[in-house]
Design an enzyme around this catalytic site. Sequence first.
Site, short mmCIF file in Angstrom:
data_model
loop_
_atom_site.label_atom_id
_atom_site.label_comp_id
_atom_site.label_asym_id
_atom_site.label_seq_id
_atom_site.Cartn_x
_atom_site.Cartn_y
_atom_site.Cartn_z
N HIS A 46 0.63 -1.30 0.00
CA HIS A 46 -0.16 -0.03 -0.01
C HIS A 46 0.86 1.40 -0.15
CE1 HIS A 46 0.63 -0.15 4.63
NE2 HIS A 46 0.44 1.25 4.25
N ASP A 92 0.04 -7.70 1.39
CA ASP A 92 0.64 -6.15 1.77
C ASP A 92 2.12 -6.24 1.64
OD1 ASP A 92 0.36 -3.51 1.69
OD2 ASP A 92 0.17 -3.33 3.76
N SER A 96 4.54 2.77 7.89
CA SER A 96 4.31 1.55 7.12
C SER A 96 5.49 1.36 6.26
CB SER A 96 2.96 1.85 6.15
OG SER A 96 1.99 1.96 6.82
#
Length: 460
Positions: free
Chosen positions: A112, A142, A216
């Site tokens: 992402h 992911d 992230s």
Amino acid sequence: MASRHPRFSHWLTGALALLLGVALPGTGRAAMPPAVDGQAMPSLAPMLEHVTPAVVNISSKTRVQVRNPYFDDPMFRQFFGLPAEPRERVEQSLGSGVVVDAAKGYILTNNHVVGGADDITVTLQGGRTYKAKLVGTDPDTDVAVIQIHAPDLQALPLADSSKLRVGDYVVAVGEPFGLSETVTSGIVSALGRSGLGDSRYQNFIQTDASINPGNSGGALVNLRGQLVGINTMIFSPSGGNVGIGFAIPSNLAAGVMRQLIAHGKVQRGTLGLQSQDITPRIARLLGLAQDHGVVVTGVDAGSPAEQAGLRPGDVVTSIDGKPLRSVDELRNSEGLLPVGSTVKLGVLHDGKAREIGAVLRPEKLASLAGASLDPRLAGVTFNELSQSERSQGMYGVAVGAVQPNSRAAAAGLSEGDVVIGVGNMRVTGLRMLRELAGVRPRQLVLVVADADGTHYVLIQ
């Protein structure tokens, strides 16, 4: 407050040093921590000096076409003299990444953060910036891999995340809110978390080390400075950290990375069976003593499940020794294991418990060239949806490939889209798509589902 008992103070310092992996005088393991009032104090600084250079900032830009029912209409554009090129906007994303191979410049991050990006920039410690190549992404876990060519990179060694225990100390390193080289610490709060977020296959590490937007793709490390996880998401009612963060285990990320580097995508295996959750009512109907597990409702011909002897009506109660509670857990286990893995299934067959082994094999999906349906679909390859996708209630036909200069590409059809209709007719599979497209309608309008929702694609 300083202790009045020297022996207790000496014991406390030694205990903290043992927990934090900091050497005491005479051990020769690491540099001495600084002293406060003559008392040696433990510190994470020696370890972090080796970790932070391997954690990078990632900035990505993605050009997104802006669809409008009026502006997409060719007659409307011609009447008002509007350009034929689709309008677009640029979306920017900030995140983190971890250098895991200094010689080849491979960086682990989240899908992402970089998935679908047209431009990826990596900033190293010290401010050096490099354009990155997208090696591959896996939305289902992911995980993504990018690559840069830069001298003097420093990489993190990967730990065996299967050895993590609840209560182990961990440190999160990343770029939250654009604040470079931010470090937070905590413990492993839980292991094996699933059913969270958008990724299909999950086995998250939960931690209370602060993880915030921008973290992230960053590193979760143990006190030896080894990578145990890739930070990926938080659970927060407010959007800020509340002490519940999640990371992808290093073992899972490493397995995905190897496939992305070798093939550009991840190939997953399947047992080839259809199943249904065991409810109390079904348990009574089948005469079962327990209401957990899954009942086999169908077995694909030639599949690993058939070769292992599974039959409709059998009940799968465990996988690799772990109790199986739902169909979702079964699909998750299939997706997390590499192709070729042998799984041990606990099965109830005619009321008798037994254990059988099955080898995960790639699912063979039928495909179809678009040119065989309609000349306007030349350059497009359509694939049947996988059994896993259908088990989640999906229907339609997946777009496997689209040639860049084709009519379909110009109309906005993309790899990964799912065609769920032609005109006002619903499409459930390749067979129905062949029937509908074979009519050769004057206007070929596809109803397409993607990550942003459902829209029409007019192919002229």
